[in-house]
Write an enzyme that holds these catalytic residues in place. Structure first.
Site, PDB file in Angstrom:
ATOM      1  N   ARG A  62       0.917  -1.198   0.044  1.00  6.76           N
ATOM      2  CA  ARG A  62       0.104   0.121   0.000  1.00  6.76           C
ATOM      3  C   ARG A  62       0.888   1.290   0.070  1.00  6.76           C
ATOM      4  NH1 ARG A  62      -4.456   0.260   4.311  1.00  6.76           N
ATOM      5  NH2 ARG A  62      -5.055   2.095   3.104  1.00  6.76           N
ATOM      6  N   GLN A  94      -8.532  11.037   8.078  1.00 10.99           N
ATOM      7  CA  GLN A  94      -8.686   9.412   8.384  1.00 10.99           C
ATOM      8  C   GLN A  94      -7.669   8.782   7.380  1.00 10.99           C
ATOM      9  OE1 GLN A  94     -12.880   8.044   9.223  1.00 10.99           O
ATOM     10  NE2 GLN A  94     -13.032   9.799   7.817  1.00 10.99           N
ATOM     11  N   VAL A  96      -4.181   7.582   5.225  1.00 10.60           N
ATOM     12  CA  VAL A  96      -2.969   7.311   5.692  1.00 10.60           C
ATOM     13  C   VAL A  96      -1.862   7.386   4.455  1.00 10.60           C
ATOM     14  CG1 VAL A  96      -3.580   5.893   7.775  1.00 10.60           C
ATOM     15  CG2 VAL A  96      -3.339   4.806   5.270  1.00 10.60           C
ATOM     16  N   HIS A 112      -5.412   8.217  11.911  1.00  9.31           N
ATOM     17  CA  HIS A 112      -5.184   6.857  11.460  1.00  9.31           C
ATOM     18  C   HIS A 112      -3.833   6.340  11.238  1.00  9.31           C
ATOM     19  CE1 HIS A 112      -9.558   6.096  10.846  1.00  9.31           C
ATOM     20  NE2 HIS A 112      -9.625   6.315  12.160  1.00  9.31           N
ATOM     21  N   CYS A 120       8.370   0.653  17.000  1.00 12.14           N
ATOM     22  CA  CYS A 120       8.834  -0.369  17.733  1.00 12.14           C
ATOM     23  C   CYS A 120       7.679  -1.110  18.697  1.00 12.14           C
ATOM     24  CB  CYS A 120      10.060  -0.263  18.380  1.00 12.14           C
ATOM     25  SG  CYS A 120      10.779  -1.736  19.167  1.00 12.14           S
ATOM     26  N   LEU A 206     -19.570  11.847  -2.593  1.00 14.64           N
ATOM     27  CA  LEU A 206     -20.022  11.175  -3.731  1.00 14.64           C
ATOM     28  C   LEU A 206     -21.418  10.763  -3.572  1.00 14.64           C
ATOM     29  CD1 LEU A 206     -19.096  10.786  -6.602  1.00 14.64           C
ATOM     30  CD2 LEU A 206     -18.006   8.601  -6.196  1.00 14.64           C
TER      31      LEU A 206
HETATM   32  N1  APR Z   1     -15.349  12.449  -4.058  1.00 18.77           N
HETATM   33  C1  APR Z   1     -15.982  12.375  -2.910  1.00 18.77           C
HETATM   34  N2  APR Z   1     -16.379  11.248  -2.205  1.00 18.77           N
HETATM   35  C2  APR Z   1     -16.071  10.306  -2.650  1.00 18.77           C
HETATM   36  C3  APR Z   1     -15.294  10.059  -4.124  1.00 18.77           C
HETATM   37  C4  APR Z   1     -15.069  11.183  -4.758  1.00 18.77           C
HETATM   38  N3  APR Z   1     -14.173  11.194  -5.913  1.00 18.77           N
HETATM   39  N4  APR Z   1     -15.076   8.663  -4.261  1.00 18.77           N
HETATM   40  C5  APR Z   1     -15.921   8.043  -3.102  1.00 18.77           C
HETATM   41  N5  APR Z   1     -16.304   9.194  -2.424  1.00 18.77           N
HETATM   42  C6  APR Z   1     -17.051   8.448  -1.101  1.00 18.77           C
HETATM   43  C7  APR Z   1     -17.814   7.243  -1.079  1.00 18.77           C
HETATM   44  O1  APR Z   1     -19.192   7.844  -1.665  1.00 18.77           O
HETATM   45  C8  APR Z   1     -17.598   6.989   0.116  1.00 18.77           C
HETATM   46  O2  APR Z   1     -18.845   7.422   0.931  1.00 18.77           O
HETATM   47  O3  APR Z   1     -16.089   8.602  -0.008  1.00 18.77           O
HETATM   48  C9  APR Z   1     -16.507   7.742   0.833  1.00 18.77           C
HETATM   49  C10 APR Z   1     -15.466   6.633   1.331  1.00 18.77           C
HETATM   50  O4  APR Z   1     -15.947   5.947   2.228  1.00 18.77           O
HETATM   51  P1  APR Z   1     -14.883   4.831   2.868  1.00 18.77           P
HETATM   52  O5  APR Z   1     -14.462   4.161   1.969  1.00 18.77           O
HETATM   53  O6  APR Z   1     -15.881   4.410   3.944  1.00 18.77           O
HETATM   54  O7  APR Z   1     -13.594   5.677   3.556  1.00 18.77           O
HETATM   55  P2  APR Z   1     -13.654   6.433   5.064  1.00 18.77           P
HETATM   56  O8  APR Z   1     -14.721   6.874   5.278  1.00 18.77           O
HETATM   57  O9  APR Z   1     -12.369   7.104   4.748  1.00 18.77           O
HETATM   58  O10 APR Z   1     -13.119   5.126   5.942  1.00 18.77           O
HETATM   59  C11 APR Z   1     -13.019   5.691   7.340  1.00 18.77           C
HETATM   60  O11 APR Z   1     -12.487   3.047   7.886  1.00 18.77           O
HETATM   61  O12 APR Z   1     -11.621   1.257   7.050  1.00 18.77           O
HETATM   62  C12 APR Z   1     -11.425   2.262   7.987  1.00 18.77           C
HETATM   63  O13 APR Z   1      -9.433   3.139   8.993  1.00 18.77           O
HETATM   64  C13 APR Z   1     -10.144   3.173   7.797  1.00 18.77           C
HETATM   65  O14 APR Z   1      -9.915   5.379   7.796  1.00 18.77           O
HETATM   66  C14 APR Z   1     -10.709   4.304   7.240  1.00 18.77           C
HETATM   67  C15 APR Z   1     -12.206   4.544   8.030  1.00 18.77           C
END
Ligand code: APR
Length: 237
Positions: A62, A94, A96, A112, A120, A206
């Site tokens: 990653r 959130q 990384v 995060h 360590c 989105l």
């Molecule tokens: N512009 C705006 N929003 C977007 C876009 C875009 N181009 N593409 C996707 N999205 C939105 C999606 O609709 C979704 O609601 O971004 C969101 C991403 O959601 P997640 O994948 O759940 O990500 P996140 O909210 O950051 O997750 C939170 O969960 O897995 C853990 O620790 C991890 O930090 C992460 C946390």
């Protein structure tokens, strides 16, 4: 449309969606699996204890993937906001992937952790992943010889900067969430804290985030398109 003056206290929280247009897949997109791994195998302490080499392989991959990505227009729009609101602006992420710093944000609170950081498991000393040997399956602490682990806040662990974040949420005028599904706590609850303490809440996403009922203004769309236009309006003379 909300008007924001230069002295408006603004807190922004970003999630995986803001990096989607840079080519990094969001978590929910991957259907609960991360590159075909179960979340508990690669994103928990017990997963690391069971198979540290697998966890390291996953995060090193990653990190390498994130090295070939670049910030997008939304990351740069937040740098503009930081310049405009100066000391009244805080950025919490959130993510990384380090893309906020790569864009030029001065002090993103990476709650995060960060893919290029590790520490360590015994003496807690921190190191940069780029200083470790990529051919060693489980990097060892140069100080005490114990296993290093990725500096990522895994499920069941406490995110970083929580007291600073809570402090800024309590005094902010506007709280903006960008590209986050609102499913993972405690970050998903920040919008409730901010609203309860009197802030206006804005979402740019989105799809409708899970915590939409606490949002005053929802701008649906891609953050790389929607945010730069909004920042232009917010910072217009
Ligand atoms: N512009 C705006 N929003 C977007 C876009 C875009 N181009 N593409 C996707 N999205 C939105 C999606 O609709 C979704 O609601 O971004 C969101 C991403 O959601 P997640 O994948 O759940 O990500 P996140 O909210 O950051 O997750 C939170 O969960 O897995 C853990 O620790 C991890 O930090 C992460 C946390």
């Amino acid at each position: 449309m909300m008007r924001l003056s230069r002295t408006t206290k603004v807190v922004v929280l970003t999630g995986a969606g803001i990096s989607a247009e840079s080519g990094i897949r969001t978590f929910r997109e991957s259907g609960g699996l991360w590159e075909n791994h179960k979340v508990e195998d690669v994103a928990t302490w017990s997963g690391f204890e069971k198979d540290p080499a697998l966890v390291w392989k996953f995060y090193r991959q990653r990190w390498e993937d994130s090295n070939s990505t670049k910030p997008n227009a939304a990351h740069y729009a937040l740098v503009e906001m930081e310049h405009y609101y100066a000391q009244h602006f805080s950025l919490v992420t959130q993510n990384v992937d380090g893309l906020h710093s790569a864009a030029g944000s001065k002090n993103p609170l990476e709650m995060h952790g960060n893919l290029n950081s590790c520490f360590c498991t015994t003496c807690r000393a921190k190191f940069k992943l780029h200083d470790t040997d990529p051919d060693i399956a489980i990097p060892l602490c140069p100080k005490c010889g114990a296993y290093l682990r990725p500096d990522i806040v895994w499920f069941g662990e406490i995110p970083y900067f929580l007291s600073e974040i809570e402090h800024s949420l309590k005094k902010c005028d506007v709280f903006i969430i960008i590209g986050t599904s609102g499913l993972v706590y405690p970050a998903a609850g920040f919008v409730m804290t901010a609203k309860l303490m009197g802030a206006k809440t804005i979402a740019i996403n989105l799809e409708a985030p899970d915590n939409l009922s606490f949002i005053d203004e929802f701008h649906q769309g891609k953050s790389g398109e929607v945010l730069p236009a909004l920042v232009k309006e917010w910072t217009a003379p």
